[in-house]
Each structure stands twice: as structure tokens, then as C-alpha cells.
Scaffold this motif. Structure first.
Motif, PDB file in Angstrom:
ATOM      1  N   UNK A 161      52.101  48.363  62.332  1.00  0.00           N
ATOM      2  CA  UNK A 161      51.044  49.075  61.619  1.00  0.00           C
ATOM      3  C   UNK A 161      51.618  49.569  60.303  1.00  0.00           C
ATOM      4  N   UNK A 162      50.909  49.313  59.196  1.00  0.00           N
ATOM      5  CA  UNK A 162      51.422  49.776  57.903  1.00  0.00           C
ATOM      6  C   UNK A 162      51.236  51.287  57.799  1.00  0.00           C
ATOM      7  N   UNK A 163      51.769  51.858  56.750  1.00  0.00           N
ATOM      8  CA  UNK A 163      51.826  53.323  56.686  1.00  0.00           C
ATOM      9  C   UNK A 163      50.486  53.939  56.264  1.00  0.00           C
ATOM     10  N   UNK A 164      50.426  55.261  56.355  1.00  0.00           N
ATOM     11  CA  UNK A 164      49.236  56.042  56.022  1.00  0.00           C
ATOM     12  C   UNK A 164      48.898  55.874  54.556  1.00  0.00           C
ATOM     13  N   UNK A 165      47.639  55.774  54.132  1.00  0.00           N
ATOM     14  CA  UNK A 165      46.433  55.906  54.947  1.00  0.00           C
ATOM     15  C   UNK A 165      45.833  54.572  55.395  1.00  0.00           C
ATOM     16  N   UNK A 166      46.537  53.443  55.111  1.00  0.00           N
ATOM     17  CA  UNK A 166      45.905  52.159  55.434  1.00  0.00           C
ATOM     18  C   UNK A 166      45.915  51.856  56.926  1.00  0.00           C
ATOM     19  N   UNK A 167      47.048  52.101  57.579  1.00  0.00           N
ATOM     20  CA  UNK A 167      47.175  51.808  59.015  1.00  0.00           C
ATOM     21  C   UNK A 167      46.707  50.389  59.342  1.00  0.00           C
TER      22      UNK A 167
ATOM     23  N   UNK B  73      59.384  56.601  70.666  1.00  0.00           N
ATOM     24  CA  UNK B  73      58.129  56.103  71.232  1.00  0.00           C
ATOM     25  C   UNK B  73      57.036  57.103  70.872  1.00  0.00           C
ATOM     26  N   UNK B  74      55.974  56.639  70.254  1.00  0.00           N
ATOM     27  CA  UNK B  74      54.963  57.570  69.753  1.00  0.00           C
ATOM     28  C   UNK B  74      54.334  58.388  70.888  1.00  0.00           C
ATOM     29  N   UNK B  75      54.004  57.723  71.979  1.00  0.00           N
ATOM     30  CA  UNK B  75      53.400  58.446  73.094  1.00  0.00           C
ATOM     31  C   UNK B  75      54.333  59.503  73.650  1.00  0.00           C
ATOM     32  N   UNK B  76      55.569  59.138  73.880  1.00  0.00           N
ATOM     33  CA  UNK B  76      56.540  60.100  74.411  1.00  0.00           C
ATOM     34  C   UNK B  76      56.809  61.232  73.432  1.00  0.00           C
ATOM     35  N   UNK B  77      56.933  60.894  72.139  1.00  0.00           N
ATOM     36  CA  UNK B  77      57.181  61.947  71.150  1.00  0.00           C
ATOM     37  C   UNK B  77      56.043  62.958  71.152  1.00  0.00           C
ATOM     38  N   UNK B  78      54.801  62.472  71.329  1.00  0.00           N
ATOM     39  CA  UNK B  78      53.649  63.366  71.300  1.00  0.00           C
ATOM     40  C   UNK B  78      53.493  64.132  72.617  1.00  0.00           C
ATOM     41  N   UNK B  79      53.602  63.393  73.746  1.00  0.00           N
ATOM     42  CA  UNK B  79      53.173  63.984  75.015  1.00  0.00           C
ATOM     43  C   UNK B  79      54.298  64.371  75.966  1.00  0.00           C
ATOM     44  N   UNK B  80      55.472  63.785  75.839  1.00  0.00           N
ATOM     45  CA  UNK B  80      56.522  64.056  76.823  1.00  0.00           C
ATOM     46  C   UNK B  80      57.327  65.300  76.489  1.00  0.00           C
TER      47      UNK B  80
ATOM     48  N   UNK C  44      51.379  58.795  59.983  1.00  0.00           N
ATOM     49  CA  UNK C  44      50.830  59.827  60.873  1.00  0.00           C
ATOM     50  C   UNK C  44      50.663  59.191  62.251  1.00  0.00           C
ATOM     51  N   UNK C  45      51.247  59.804  63.276  1.00  0.00           N
ATOM     52  CA  UNK C  45      51.244  59.159  64.586  1.00  0.00           C
ATOM     53  C   UNK C  45      49.831  58.935  65.115  1.00  0.00           C
ATOM     54  N   UNK C  46      48.974  59.954  64.970  1.00  0.00           N
ATOM     55  CA  UNK C  46      47.607  59.814  65.461  1.00  0.00           C
ATOM     56  C   UNK C  46      46.877  58.694  64.732  1.00  0.00           C
ATOM     57  N   UNK C  47      46.980  58.671  63.429  1.00  0.00           N
ATOM     58  CA  UNK C  47      46.302  57.625  62.664  1.00  0.00           C
ATOM     59  C   UNK C  47      46.876  56.249  62.967  1.00  0.00           C
ATOM     60  N   UNK C  48      48.197  56.155  63.086  1.00  0.00           N
ATOM     61  CA  UNK C  48      48.796  54.855  63.388  1.00  0.00           C
ATOM     62  C   UNK C  48      48.283  54.319  64.722  1.00  0.00           C
ATOM     63  N   UNK C  49      48.105  55.235  65.684  1.00  0.00           N
ATOM     64  CA  UNK C  49      47.650  54.807  67.006  1.00  0.00           C
ATOM     65  C   UNK C  49      46.146  54.532  67.034  1.00  0.00           C
ATOM     66  N   UNK C  50      45.350  55.458  66.455  1.00  0.00           N
ATOM     67  CA  UNK C  50      43.904  55.422  66.714  1.00  0.00           C
ATOM     68  C   UNK C  50      43.047  54.954  65.538  1.00  0.00           C
ATOM     69  N   UNK C  51      43.558  55.057  64.324  1.00  0.00           N
ATOM     70  CA  UNK C  51      42.702  54.731  63.180  1.00  0.00           C
ATOM     71  C   UNK C  51      42.718  53.245  62.856  1.00  0.00           C
ATOM     72  N   UNK C  52      43.739  52.539  63.299  1.00  0.00           N
ATOM     73  CA  UNK C  52      43.840  51.121  62.976  1.00  0.00           C
ATOM     74  C   UNK C  52      43.256  50.254  64.073  1.00  0.00           C
ATOM     75  N   UNK C  53      43.796  49.047  64.204  1.00  0.00           N
ATOM     76  CA  UNK C  53      43.161  48.046  65.066  1.00  0.00           C
ATOM     77  C   UNK C  53      43.990  47.683  66.292  1.00  0.00           C
TER      78      UNK C  53
END
Lengths: 183, 183, 183, 183, 183, 183
Positions: free
Chosen positions: A95-101, A147-154, B147-156
């Protein structure tokens, strides 16, 4: 008296005169391996450990993803990555960087190579019926892994902060979090 | 005939003989500014734009966070960051890499400085009642932002991949995603 | 038996497992601080000391300049600098390299930012009536500092060499030098 | 329509297929040479110009100092230097950074080598009766050069700022400055 | 109990407060010197040893080549090189990379400079009647040295592998090898 | 009027907005491929060409070695290498630098990994009866390649220089050279 090890950024170097061929060698990348810590996702990672690679700007790993398994969205804080598919087929993307994603993704098959620029979020998904394996080359001897999920939730990011960050409510955050805290 | 611009990694350099003091100058960091794209989170970012900093290994931004607002978990793929609190108070933290995901966080007040090692996930949360502002220094002229949230949820990224990655179901993924896709 | 410390270029690294949030934290940049060694010039410098910044390619300082005071012409041998004005107003400039010696200078006010390319001579002059303060970001964890006046007159460069170098006579050199040697 | 050259940091590269041996060659370092711009100090500098050295992290110069002449205190913002004495004898030194300003100096003779860490102030003084010549190696293809006297007095730094910076009065500053402004 | 030295990549740094001018000094480059290990080729190399150059990205050597002698084809794995002819005349060249293997070569005389891009094969040949000497500057404090002939024939690469690699037979390989193994 | 392309060290960058997944993709590493230029040695090399890897510090190649074939002693002037055996078995080794010329070698089988420090001479030899293939990772996007035999014999280094360098006579040099000059 307590002795404290001297720590350098990396690993202290071996005396060159004592080096042998095995310091530059690692075996077993032809088979799955590595810790079971990632069973919940259905992948395993076997890190290539070569003392002689210290300071040489490279590291490598074999990653196996079971059918239906994922190597969830993650990134390497200090490295680019190039992955070669050794076996099976895998949906690989970054995934490319913000804000394009923007999503750059392809289904890769044996012999395909895919590259991920430094630090970008990427993932593997085996949506086929046979095991898949890749060989990943990283442009640092100390690439790191988040890991994005672990960084956020673990970890210990407060629930309300997370709810605001994910544009959701604390209940949803809590329900996801509960799964990350199960052993 | 089509003409294609030559692109270098960074920005082409100005003729030194034509440089003037304003090429090294930027004003307005004493007040909030920047795009409104991050209104949903309650923060704004004002990037310091100095042509003369090209290739010099630094960039800077002012970030304002409204009371109750967050600069959600994010990272810079090519830079370390050091933040100075200019106004107000903010809960600032970063998360260490996998598998520890340790939280290093503090409530910062005016005059406090906090550092984030290269590429690690960090966030700001203004849980006070007055606006907060920081001045962020990044160790690259091209730090990048994810942004972790945007990378995960805003893209495809496909829903089922995301559900597996977040140890949850597609319904939960879809409900979060809907919020990210609202303008 | 004498024990000699092992020295690396920088600072030995702490065991990551023992790191805490305070290793990435520094307080007090909202007020003047630092050593009194520069009283003769009317400035003080408060160095931001963050163990966790070791090897991360950044360092920071707050510099206060009293009305009528200067941070005399100086440079950092291993860093670029970007300065943000926190309070007051200051005449800030840098000089390009030989043989042009062009002055790039501006009167900066609160919220203004000015950048100095790596290693160039720069200075601050508070010719106003209120105290001025800047926050300086340097692109190295070990930037170094050389004051031109001190390098020339405070050390042991022979008088006749200095007279030739400054196109003047030994008497003039001696008279300036006397002031540098006063405590 | 005006055409603007694209500028990169350094020099655009020649097509490798068109490169010839002379692109890696320079002659004449066995004799003094270079511009007369530094006659007032009694030194001349002959820069070794080798197109093929672009991006290779080195540059070189021959410096001649007449009896009684100096290469006044100066530094290179982007390089370390190592000097080999080719002819004659010269007093060579560098000054450590603030606040120590320690002098590291020696009288060098033919065949002696002396090294200057990146960006530190150094000088040559021929206090003998025969011409002296050195061959300087710099650790950058774009080392830069700042002469302390010229940076202070030849440009446009205001007199009062300079007087405060040198712990002297404006009259003394003006008298030195007058000499720097003579052609 | 056995004590093991800590090894860093390079050399541990001296305490700056204990540094003296001689740590930045080396003498004797005006005369041939160095080990006799290269007598078979007719050259000698005198490495400039300056503790203070550690980490500064430069190293230097004087190389003498007797009439009829060679510094056989070699390269430096971690450095570019620039050579200045101090005395005599020498045929100096480098070879571009595979598959072109283009020769860039010139007869150099006193005062000539020739540059070799990082890691390319180069050589010196004194086909004149007087001794020749060069001063080599390398863009690394740890440049390394590989002699192609020695790498091929002095070590333990198997004969048949070498014969195939040099498009010749084992007898020819053996006859060359015998000379390399003579003391 | 002639137009000359601007050349940068590397490849000009594509407009990021125009990038697509295929810019990060390469296929066909599961089978032998590449140019026939190395038929004389019995190996072929398939370079992984990924535009998106430009400036990311990595490159990759598949190398196939037929039974009895060699990838003769060579090195990469600007990279370390790590090789993974994909198929078959191969004798792989590298030689340390002068004057030790120590051989670090092993017979590698499928799944084995071997690392070569930056710029050292290394080789592959398939002394088995089935084809062997490796996947090589190099720590530079512009690693370069020098074959020792070709550098010595395929180019224009004078015969007498070569004879002295290899401790042999011109007849032997000429006989080897003849084979290198055959198409």
C-alpha cells in the motif's frame, strides 16, 4: 560485581582469523521452519541466520503461508524487501503512503518476484488450496518487523484513542482486542 | 513528440548563484495551518517547505491536535522523529516492533521533547481541554507518512484478507471500512 | 591493572529490553537553560539530551539570546541545521563558502524557520529589546560546534600566523586575543 | 521560451560507453598552479579536476605556500582532509571544536602526512625560506571551502554583530575589514 | 577465565581528551618502505597509518615499483582510488566491468593523477629504467586489497575449477600455481 | 543541434502517480534464462529487472550452472551477495583478501544459503550430474560484475605485464588469451 555487556548497534564482530565457512552458511530454506508464534495467521517465518552477514546490509527469510492463511499487513522499519515465490501461489501486495493508500498487488506464482519499497505496508494471502512459500530479501541486516494489527491491538494503546483512530467505537475495538489477547 | 520530465529521487537543485535567503525560509509555524484532509481525526499538519533543505537530511512540520482529537497511529518509512510540544498537553507514544509491541508513552507538556526511532508506530492524543501543538523534526527530507488505519481500511485490501489479519470477521471490517470511505 | 573503556563512535547502546519511555524524553525546552560558559556573548544553549536518539541522526537544542546578545558566527562540522523561532525576534544568517562569502540573512520572528546547509557559518543577533529563543534541529546525533572567534583567538594559533591570516598586524591580533583569554 | 538546465547534486554523469582514459586523468600536480585569487595570503591552490571522480567520494588539490605565506584558517564543510608534504616544510595544524579549541599542530617536512577530521578548522604556515607544497586528499567529491577570515570580514555580516562576536569594538572590525575589501 | 576482546567494524576510538597531534601524523612517505612480501612482483607498499583517520573515510599508501616491476592487477573491495605519481614513470590502467573489459590506461609521469572507480581492477607497470613511486588515496579507512593472481592461484581453489574458469587445462594451471607457492 | 540526455547515477525515476504493480514485478525465475554470452563456462544468468527497485539498494539474479559448468571466480564491485540454492548441488566459495587468500567454501544443496562479503572473489562449480540453480541477492541496485579471467585475459592488458603479474611467461599468457578471444 556486575558485568555489563558492551552493546553496539548490530553485533560485535568475530575475529576474522577465527572465521570459518560455516559463519557464512545457513541450511534448511527448502522446508518450512521457524517459530509457531504466528499460528493464528497461518504463516511461519524462518529467519536466515548468518553471522558473517553482520554489517553487510542484507538479511533473508523464508515465509510459508498455509492455504487460507495470511502474513498480515506489516512493514520493515529499516529495509526494502524483494520476495521470490518458491512454491504455490500467493496474493501479494503493498500500500502506498498517505493520503493515496493505493494498492499495488498481484497474484504471484512460482518464480515470480515482487518488490516493496522501504517501509511500506505489505501482506501475503494464500487464497489457494496448496501451501505457498516465499524467500524474502531485505536490504538491511537489522530490518525490523511491525505487524499493523499487533501494533494497534496487542499492545497497550488506550481503547478510546484506538476507537478515534479507527473511526469506530470502543466496543468494536474491544472485541478485536480480545482476539489479539488470546494466547 | 512527447517530452518527459527527468525525475530524480528528490527535487532538482536550483542554480546556487540564483539562491536567495527566502529559499531557506518558511513562516507561520506559530499558528495552526495545513490541509483540512485530517479533520476526521481532529488534527492538522503544516509542513515546513524550504527548497534549500533539499538533500540536507531534515524536514519539519507543525501538528495541531484539537481537544479530543488524535493524530492516529502512523509512521514515517524513511525517518526518525523528535517532537517538541509548543502548546498544550498531549499523550504521545510509540510502539516497539513485533512481537513485543511495547508501548513507550508519556503525557507531554509545553517544552517537553519525545523521540521516535526510525519507522516505529507512534501517535498523539489530546485528551485535555485546550488545543495542543507540536513541532516535529524528521531525519529525512523525504520522510513519508503512513497512517495505519488508512493503510488498512481506506485502500483496496480485500475484506477477507483484512478480517483474517485483524482476527475478526468481515462484518466488523466492513463496518469500520464504511467510516473510512465517508468523505 | 588498568581497565580501559571500549569507545565506539557515538555511545554504546542500552539493552533494548531495559529501555523505558524516559530514555526517549527530555523536559524544559520551554525555558532558557544550559551552561553559563557563553555569558560573554549573551546567549545560552540548552542541549536536548535523549539517550534513545543515539544513532538516529538527529539532535536538538534551545538557544536563548538576550537583547543585544549574539550567538557569534559558528558552524556544525557534521550537520545541517534548521531553526524555529520560539520567542522574540532575531537576525539570523549564514555565509556561503569561499570565494563568494554571500550573506543569506533575515530578521526572523516567532514561528519563522530558517535552514543552514551542512557546515556553513551562521549566527544569531538579537538587536531587539526582548529576549529571543530558537529551537535548533541538527541532522546528526553528533553535530559538533565550532565558534569562529574562539577557534581563531581562544586557542594557541601563533600570533603572526593569525595576523597574516586576518590581513592585519600582531598588535591588533593581540588586543582581540586578550579579550578571549579573560575568564 | 527559456530552457533551464536540470541540476543534480553533483554533476550529471557521462555516458559510460563514451568514457575514455582522459576522463580519469589530470596532469601538472608536480608544479604550482591555480588561480591568483589567494595572492594576498601567499598561497595558490591547484584543484585536481577529474570528471570520472564524480560520485566517487574523493577530491584532491595541490597547495603551494610561499616563504612567509599562509593558507589561512579554513575548513571543508563536507570532508575530512589528509595532506602529504611534497616539498619544503610547513607548520600545519587544526583546532578542535568548542569549547576546547585545542591546537593539534606540527612542523611537517617532505614525506610527512597529517590528517584533519571532518569539518575542523586547519591552516598551513610556511615560516621557512623555501617554497612548500602539499597534496591534499579530501573525502568528498564536493568538499567545499570556507576561509574563516573571509567568512567573517569579506562578506556582509554587520559590523556591530562582528564586534560583539569578536569581543572587540567596531573600529577594530572596520580596520580589519578594510583590508579584506581591498582588491 | 578467558577474556575476549570486543570487536567493532573498524577500530575502537581513543578518548578524545587523550588525543595528541601525533595521532594524526605519519612520516616517511618521501622514501620507499613497507613489507618485502611483494618482492616477487617488484613493488613495495607503505601504508600510511594514522589512528586519527579511523571512521573518517580515507586511507593512503605509497607504492614503489622498481624498473621492470609490476603492482599486478588488483582491486580494493570497499574503495575508489586516486593515484599521484611522485617519481618516475609508470603505465597505469584499470579495466571496466564484464562483459566489456575495456582498458583505460595511460603512461603517467611525475605530477600526473589517475582515478579508479570503486572496486575496478587496476595495475601499475614500470616499464622504464628508473624507480617509480605513487601516492594512492583510497575512499575508505578499510579499503581492502585483492590481487587477482594471488586470489586465483595462491589459495585453495581446486585445479579443475580453475582450468575451466581460465579456459585452459589443469597442467597450465598447475604450472602457474607452482610459482605462486614458491616462497 | 544535438540533444544530450541527462544522466544520473542510476536510472531516472518514474512519476509515482503513473506507477503500477507491474513496475514492481518480474516473472520467470523458476526457469533458467538470460543471455548466452556465458556458454563457454556452462552457466547462464537471468537478471531480475524491476524498475521499482531503483534506489532501493537491492538486486537479484538467477544463475544456472550445467553439470560440469562453472560461474568462474568473479566479484561485485559495489555489493555483498547472498545465494540460495534453488535446485541441484553446487560447490560455492569465496576467497579472503590479500595476503591470506583463504578459501571459504562448501558444497551447497537445495535450501542452503551462503553469503559473500562485499567485493570478495567468489565462484560456483557444479561438479555433480544434474543442473544446479541459485537465486542471488545483491546489496545494491547497481552491483556490477567483474570476472577475473575475463578482466585479465579478454581485454587489452599487455602480455608482458600479465606474464609478470601471473609469475609466468608470455607464451603461457598467450595460450590462455587465445581461448578468451575465440568467439
Amino acid at each position: 560485581m556486575r558485568t555489563r555487556a558492551v552493546r553496539v548497534n548490530g553485533v560485535p564482530c568475530k575475529d576474522p582469523a577465527a572465521a570459518v565457512a560455516d559463519d557464512f552458511f545457513f541450511a534448511g530454506v527448502d522446508k518450512p521452519g521457524g517459530s509457531a508464534a504466528s499460528k493464528r495467521y497461518g504463516f511461519s517465518a524462518l529467519t536466515v541466520q548468518i553471522p558473517g552477514l553482520n554489517t553487510l546490509g542484507e538479511s533473508h527469510a523464508r515465509v510459508d503461508v498455509a492455504p487460507g492463511g495470511v502474513f498480515p499487513p506489516h512493514y520493515h522499519p529499516r529495509a526494502s524487501e524483494t520476495a521470490l515465490v518458491l512454491e504455490g501461489s500467493v496474493y501479494f501486495g503493498f500500500v502506498s503512503s498517505y493520503p493515496d493508500n493505493r494498492l499495488f498487488a498481484k497474484v504471484l506464482r512460482k518464480g515470480d518476484v515482487f518488490a516493496v519499497p522501504q517501509g511500506l505496508v505489505h501482506f501475503l494471502y494464500n487464497n489457494g488450496s496448496v501451501p505457498a512459500a516465499i524467500y524474502a530479501s531485505l536490504s538491511s541486516q537489522n530490518a525490523g518487523l511491525v505487524l499493523l494489527g499487533d501494533a494497534l491491538f496487542a499492545g497497550a494503546i488506550p481503547d478510546d484513542l484506538l476507537a478515534k483512530s479507527l473511526l469506530t467505537d470502543r466496543h468494536t475495538v474491544g472485541s478485536i482486542r480480545a482476539n489479539f489477547r488470546r494466547p
